[in-house]
Design a protein around this motif. Sequence first.
Motif, mmCIF file in Angstrom:
data_model
loop_
_atom_site.group_PDB
_atom_site.id
_atom_site.type_symbol
_atom_site.label_atom_id
_atom_site.label_comp_id
_atom_site.label_asym_id
_atom_site.label_seq_id
_atom_site.Cartn_x
_atom_site.Cartn_y
_atom_site.Cartn_z
ATOM 1 N N CYS A 176 -35.022 -3.195 -3.643
ATOM 2 C CA CYS A 176 -34.479 -2.382 -2.555
ATOM 3 C C CYS A 176 -34.284 -0.947 -3.033
ATOM 4 O O CYS A 176 -33.645 -0.719 -4.068
ATOM 5 C CB CYS A 176 -33.142 -2.940 -2.076
ATOM 6 N N VAL A 177 -34.851 0.002 -2.294
ATOM 7 C CA VAL A 177 -34.747 1.420 -2.669
ATOM 8 C C VAL A 177 -34.258 2.235 -1.473
ATOM 9 O O VAL A 177 -34.451 1.843 -0.330
ATOM 10 C CB VAL A 177 -36.101 1.994 -3.156
ATOM 11 N N GLU A 196 -33.324 3.174 -9.219
ATOM 12 C CA GLU A 196 -34.231 2.384 -8.366
ATOM 13 C C GLU A 196 -35.687 2.538 -8.818
ATOM 14 O O GLU A 196 -36.460 1.582 -8.752
ATOM 15 C CB GLU A 196 -34.045 2.790 -6.903
ATOM 16 N N LEU A 226 -33.971 0.527 3.954
ATOM 17 C CA LEU A 226 -33.392 0.844 5.256
ATOM 18 C C LEU A 226 -33.324 2.360 5.284
ATOM 19 O O LEU A 226 -32.607 2.955 4.475
ATOM 20 C CB LEU A 226 -31.983 0.248 5.372
ATOM 21 N N SER A 254 -26.538 3.779 -5.312
ATOM 22 C CA SER A 254 -27.427 4.702 -4.626
ATOM 23 C C SER A 254 -27.106 6.115 -5.081
ATOM 24 O O SER A 254 -25.966 6.429 -5.446
ATOM 25 C CB SER A 254 -27.272 4.559 -3.112
ATOM 26 N N PHE A 294 -21.750 1.467 -4.971
ATOM 27 C CA PHE A 294 -21.641 0.422 -5.996
ATOM 28 C C PHE A 294 -21.403 -0.961 -5.384
ATOM 29 O O PHE A 294 -20.609 -1.738 -5.897
ATOM 30 C CB PHE A 294 -20.512 0.729 -6.985
ATOM 31 N N GLN A 295 -22.034 -1.273 -4.254
ATOM 32 C CA GLN A 295 -21.686 -2.539 -3.621
ATOM 33 C C GLN A 295 -22.786 -3.227 -2.843
ATOM 34 O O GLN A 295 -22.680 -4.441 -2.608
ATOM 35 C CB GLN A 295 -20.497 -2.329 -2.666
ATOM 36 N N VAL A 296 -23.826 -2.532 -2.396
ATOM 37 C CA VAL A 296 -24.803 -3.163 -1.509
ATOM 38 C C VAL A 296 -25.443 -4.394 -2.171
ATOM 39 O O VAL A 296 -25.561 -5.452 -1.557
ATOM 40 C CB VAL A 296 -25.873 -2.139 -1.053
HETATM 41 N N1 LIG Z 1 -30.539 2.100 2.755
HETATM 42 C C1 LIG Z 1 -30.906 1.313 1.729
HETATM 43 N N2 LIG Z 1 -32.132 0.720 1.721
HETATM 44 C C2 LIG Z 1 -32.509 -0.083 0.689
HETATM 45 N N3 LIG Z 1 -31.744 -0.325 -0.365
HETATM 46 C C3 LIG Z 1 -30.522 0.238 -0.411
HETATM 47 C C4 LIG Z 1 -30.032 1.074 0.631
HETATM 48 N N4 LIG Z 1 -28.794 1.491 0.296
HETATM 49 C C5 LIG Z 1 -28.520 0.942 -0.907
HETATM 50 N N5 LIG Z 1 -29.558 0.183 -1.330
HETATM 51 C C6 LIG Z 1 -29.689 -0.553 -2.605
HETATM 52 O O1 LIG Z 1 -28.407 -0.887 -3.088
HETATM 53 C C7 LIG Z 1 -28.141 -0.228 -4.332
HETATM 54 C C8 LIG Z 1 -26.682 0.114 -4.395
HETATM 55 O O2 LIG Z 1 -26.338 0.990 -3.344
HETATM 56 P P1 LIG Z 1 -24.837 1.489 -3.084
HETATM 57 O O3 LIG Z 1 -24.010 0.297 -2.848
HETATM 58 O O4 LIG Z 1 -24.939 2.404 -1.907
HETATM 59 O O5 LIG Z 1 -24.439 2.232 -4.312
HETATM 60 C C9 LIG Z 1 -29.099 0.952 -4.333
HETATM 61 O O6 LIG Z 1 -29.409 1.406 -5.635
HETATM 62 C C10 LIG Z 1 -30.327 0.345 -3.661
HETATM 63 O O7 LIG Z 1 -31.069 -0.463 -4.561
#
Ligand SMILES: Nc1ncnc2c1ncn2[C@@H]1O[C@H](COP(=O)(O)O)[C@@H](O)[C@H]1O
Lengths: 256, 328
Positions: free
Chosen positions: A6-7, A39, A62, A124, A130-132
């Motif tokens: 996922c990127v 990523e 996304l 991201s 730090f949670q997705v």
């Molecule tokens: N909109 C998105 N689409 C795809 N992957 C995502 C998206 N947002 C976050 N991720 C993935 O989740 C990780 C952690 O995101 P975050 O929780 O926003 O720090 C990112 O490094 C991506 O691998």
Amino acid sequence: MEILVCVKRVPATGGQINLTADEQDIDTRFLGFTVSPHEECAVEEAVRLVEAHGGSVTVMTLGPAEAEEQLREAMAIGAGKAVLLDSGGRDWDPLATAAALTAAIRGREAADGPFDLILFGNESADSGGFQVGIRIAVALDRPCVIGVKALEVADGNVRAQRDAAAAREVYELPLPAVVAVKEGINLPRYPSVPGRLRAKRAPLDVLTPDDVTGGPTKVRLEVPVRVATTAEVLGEGPAAAPRVVEVLQQLGLVSS
Amino acid sequence: MILVLVEHTAGRPERTSLEALTVARGLAAATAGTAIEAVLIGPGAGDAAGWLAPQGVATAHVVEHPELTDYAPAAWATALAEVMATRRPSAVIAAGTDRGNEVLAYVGARTGLPLATNCLAVAPGSTGNGLSLRRQRWAGSLIEHAELAAATALLTIAPHAVAEEHADEPGAPSVASVTPTLASSDLASRVVGRIEPDAGTVSLSDARVVVGGGRGVGSAEGFAELEELAGLLGGAVGVSRVVTSAGWRPHAEQVGQTGLRIAPDLYIACGISGAIQHIVGCQAAKAILAINKDPEAPIMQRARYAVIGDLHQVVPAISAEVRRVSGG
Ligand SMILES: Nc1ncnc2c1ncn2[C@@H]1O[C@H](COP(=O)(O)O)[C@@H](O)[C@H]1O
Ligand SMILES: Cc1cc2nc3c(=O)[nH]c(=O)nc-3n(C[C@H](O)[C@H](O)[C@H](O)COP(=O)(O)OP(=O)(O)OC[C@H]3O[C@@H](n4cnc5c(N)ncnc54)[C@H](O)[C@@H]3O)c2cc1C
């Protein structure tokens, strides 16, 4: 091995960040776009694992329709399939992002079978929630390790290393698993010319996910005030050396 | 009640957790009668609870379990969720560390609650429900003002966003011991071993002087000049992402958003333009000396001192001068 990465498309900001007039977004008029270095490394790691163990890499994002560019970049270095979840150009919160990705992963797995490994960046680049990855791991009921700087797959297990204050920690989890990686785990390759051509023509699935906002809700953005200093120019070229060393002495870094 | 996850090493609370407690007290003070309770997990938790007297903590929940001999994020989250279920906090706060962010992300995932990570400030919302907060984006290069409305607000506090303070009214916390019920899935991801770092070299995070090199260094070989200067000053070499991406130096030396945060007395930035993602890694330096052939480079706005010129001439000249004055 079937691997999903996922990127997230983000602006490639340089020396400073400028905001739009309504302070809701970064002014991206003069900027290129990229994904987080974490990523990029996740994509490279997936491609290497598939080169070693067989299988294929799928990349998913996304984002706005333009995020096709980031998916094709991942395909240029070796991802075989790509899925774009159209965000309608809005910035989705972490709950909504995780829900949309989870639903799309479930759909994909129902059709083509499970992913052995789902890779994320550690955080991201832009929102840094730090949670997705963890939210998706919990929704899919799979074990998860984050902050990963070295990864090995053998006998249905992943062995992962992560930096901690005192020493590197070692984790071992059964597949299927979720892993969030950090830059430094590998050195991503540059795409080859045939890779780029293949990526240009490769098919790309586009889906429209449901937005189930959960928060936190962005009110506005702010560029932190940093007092711009006027650097004291110590000189030009090698002739500046004596003045530099005087400063080093003043700072107590060279004995006088 | 506000619940704070307190991380600890060798029986002492981490500074970042004391900062989180400071923020928690600020939030509690805004709503009269709100108590602070702490959760401490694993070996040494009881000893660490003993250090919380100056923190105004009413109760320390000390979590012990035969399987919790080392870090296991999902199990930590289960323990925290057990305390949440009986104590019903209005907010759960942790430090914005690897572990703090990770454990609260599990709690958020399991409960369906939103989580705001790396907050700089938190206050009751202006409309009466929820919280108003400011949090870091882009590792702190950008601030987001946000609102969080939830039955329990999950928050982590960006390390060093506030200075750690003591409570106005200290008092010894009462200790409640907790033995969580763990499922095998809680332990599927856990630390099973450690690899000790190589000893000997000056660690980049602790160095008093860091000589930083960027694209301007031009090649892997070009770093010999920077290493020489770093060696003479008893410091370490740090680099920009361009350098690690080119394979000139290892990623362990990268300074910035996706590398290390450093805070030396002096950072000598050679051939580095000063992109925000690099600056967030070195802005805690007491002073920056920029060596760049471009007087307009953005790094100049962050630097206290500058030398305009070709680093391949300037750096060896500085090394020679250091040798001369130190009689070497
Ligand atoms: N909109 C998105 N689409 C795809 N992957 C995502 C998206 N947002 C976050 N991720 C993935 O989740 C990780 C952690 O995101 P975050 O929780 O926003 O720090 C990112 O490094 C991506 O691998
Ligand atoms: C999400 C994200 C995360 C990132 N994380 C990081 C990170 O952790 N760390 C990081 O560093 N970057 C990071 N970057 C990359 C960052 O945006 C910049 O691309 C990078 O920092 C630029 O490196 P540089 O200054 O070495 O190169 P450049 O920007 O190309 O600058 C080179 C400089 O060298 C000067 N120069 C050239 N030749 C000489 C010479 N002979 N003598 C003196 N000066 C000379 C030039 O005038 C110029 O100022 C990240 C980017 C993104 C999008």
